[in-house]
Design an enzyme around this catalytic site. Structure first.
Site, PDB file in Angstrom:
ATOM      1  N   GLU A   1      -0.257  -1.253   5.742  1.00 46.76           N
ATOM      2  CA  GLU A   1       0.967  -0.741   6.540  1.00 46.76           C
ATOM      3  C   GLU A   1       0.682   0.836   6.938  1.00 46.76           C
ATOM      4  OE1 GLU A   1       4.912   0.983   7.637  1.00 46.76           O
ATOM      5  OE2 GLU A   1       3.538   1.436   5.798  1.00 46.76           O
TER       6      GLU A   1
ATOM      7  N   ASP B   1       0.802  -1.283  -0.263  1.00 48.40           N
ATOM      8  CA  ASP B   1       0.009   0.002  -0.035  1.00 48.40           C
ATOM      9  C   ASP B   1       0.701   1.249   0.059  1.00 48.40           C
ATOM     10  OD1 ASP B   1       0.775  -0.609   2.776  1.00 48.40           O
ATOM     11  OD2 ASP B   1      -0.658   0.775   3.482  1.00 48.40           O
TER      12      ASP B   1
END
Length: 360
Positions: free
Chosen positions: A133, A79
């Site tokens: 994350e 991400d």
């Protein structure tokens, strides 16, 4: 965001690391929207016959099973933070620009290149690609795997390919926040002697923190510096009222040889006599540089290791008993910036060094 661009049809693992990074960047994958990129990563890995591939949500894990005496985990998150008009990717000289280039699609590209080009590594390998994350910890894909599929993360040593400017950063600090409450007695400020000022009552607390001598501890040759600091203070009712409550938020960054329980006990010891509530805590991670795999990694990278000041997901591996380091091609100072970029030469160099480590 600039004019919409068509997504790449797939990931081409035959590309060099820089070109593969560009493909990854051109898959938008803001936290919570990683499914299309996870699909592409899974599909690319399933073309490699030497790997066993599993998926849990948008987390993809691939493993070799060669019966080696050691297993190494290479991990990275898929991400990014929200896009800031910095897609699609573009190249200017040696620099690749775009959302996530540094944090951390360059590292993910290195993982994928190693998966594709090292079918018979000298150590068994586990590749972990995880989601979320960049957002709250409860959504972190690596944390979810640690809770739900800890066997998938088993290993003797782990490398998190977070941006570190191609330097080995061992382990990480633990972090803890505590709220300290100082009580007083409310009164009119014109008759202050009838009250007790809670804000004034924080003076001794702030004095203790100002005088605090942080510990410095050496672990595996790396020096970790601790810190205990006031980071927020709140109090006051109105311009004519003696306040009856003041709260001070304290942050403790502690060396990874302390457990969370030991860190909490230390905070309470320093702040003895005050009402202390621990509101947030995350453990540190030991670097494990004495492990043979870590020694070989340091030799292959030619890097002088340094302590990691800050917290990263290496702590999740440490919690599973797997020593870990941070090592990636990006510059952490460029993470989340509109002008985020990564050196193409650095991507190639990181891949070369990890390749040498796993084939020597």
């Amino acid at each position: 965001m600039s004019n919409p661009q068509p997504l790449p049809a797939s990931l081409d693992l035959a590309l060099d690391g820089g070109a593969l990074t560009a493909q990854l960047v051109d898959f938008p994958s803001v936290s919570g929207d990683e499914a299309r990129l996870a699909d592409a990563v899974e599909a690319a890995l399933r073309t490699l016959p030497h790997l066993t591939v599993d998926r849990y949500g948008n987390n993809v894990v691939a493993r070799t099973d060669l019966g080696r005496t050691e297993r190494v985990v290479l991990a990275g998150h898929l991400d990014t933070v929200p896009i800031a008009d910095n897609l699609p990717s573009r190249v200017e000289g040696d620099l690749l620009y775009g959302c996530g280039t540094s944090d951390m699609k360059a590292g993910v590209a290195v993982q994928l290149r190693i998966a594709a080009t090292v079918p018979e590594p000298n150590r068994d390998l586990t590749f972990v690609f995880y989601d979320c994350e960049e957002v709250e910890a409860v959504r972190n894909g690596l944390g979810i795997l640690a809770r739900e599929r800890p066997d998938w993360l088993h290993g003797d040593f782990a490398v998190l390919l977070e941006p570190s400017s191609a330097a080995v950063e061992g382990g990480c600090q633990g972090t803890m926040r505590a709220v300290v409450r100082i009580h007083g007695q409310r009164a009119h400020s014109a008759r202050s002697w009838l009250g007790e000022n809670a804000i004034h009552g924080a003076a001794d607390l702030l004095g203790r923190l100002s005088a605090y001598q942080p510990r410095q501890v050496v672990i595996d040759g790396l020096e970790y510096r601790e810190g205990l600091n006031a980071v927020l203070i709140e109090g006051g009712v109105a311009g004519n009222v003696i306040p009856d409550l003041c709260t001070v938020t304290v942050n403790f960054r502690f060396a990874p040889d302390r457990s969370e329980a030991e860190a909490a006990a230390h905070v309470r010891e320093v702040l003895h006599g005050y009402e202390v509530e621990i509101t947030d805590s995350a453990p540190g991670a030991l670097p494990g540089l004495a492990h043979p795999a870590a020694k070989a990694f340091l030799a292959a990278t030619g890097s002088e290791p340094r302590a990691k000041y800050g917290w990263t997901d290496v702590a999740r591996f440490s919690g599973l008993g797997v020593p870990a380091v941070n090592y990636g091609p990006g510059d952490p100072n460029l993470a989340h910036k509109r002008e985020e970029h990564c050196s193409l030469a650095a991507i190639a160099e990181c891949e070369r060094r990890i390749h040498a480590w796993l084939t020597a």
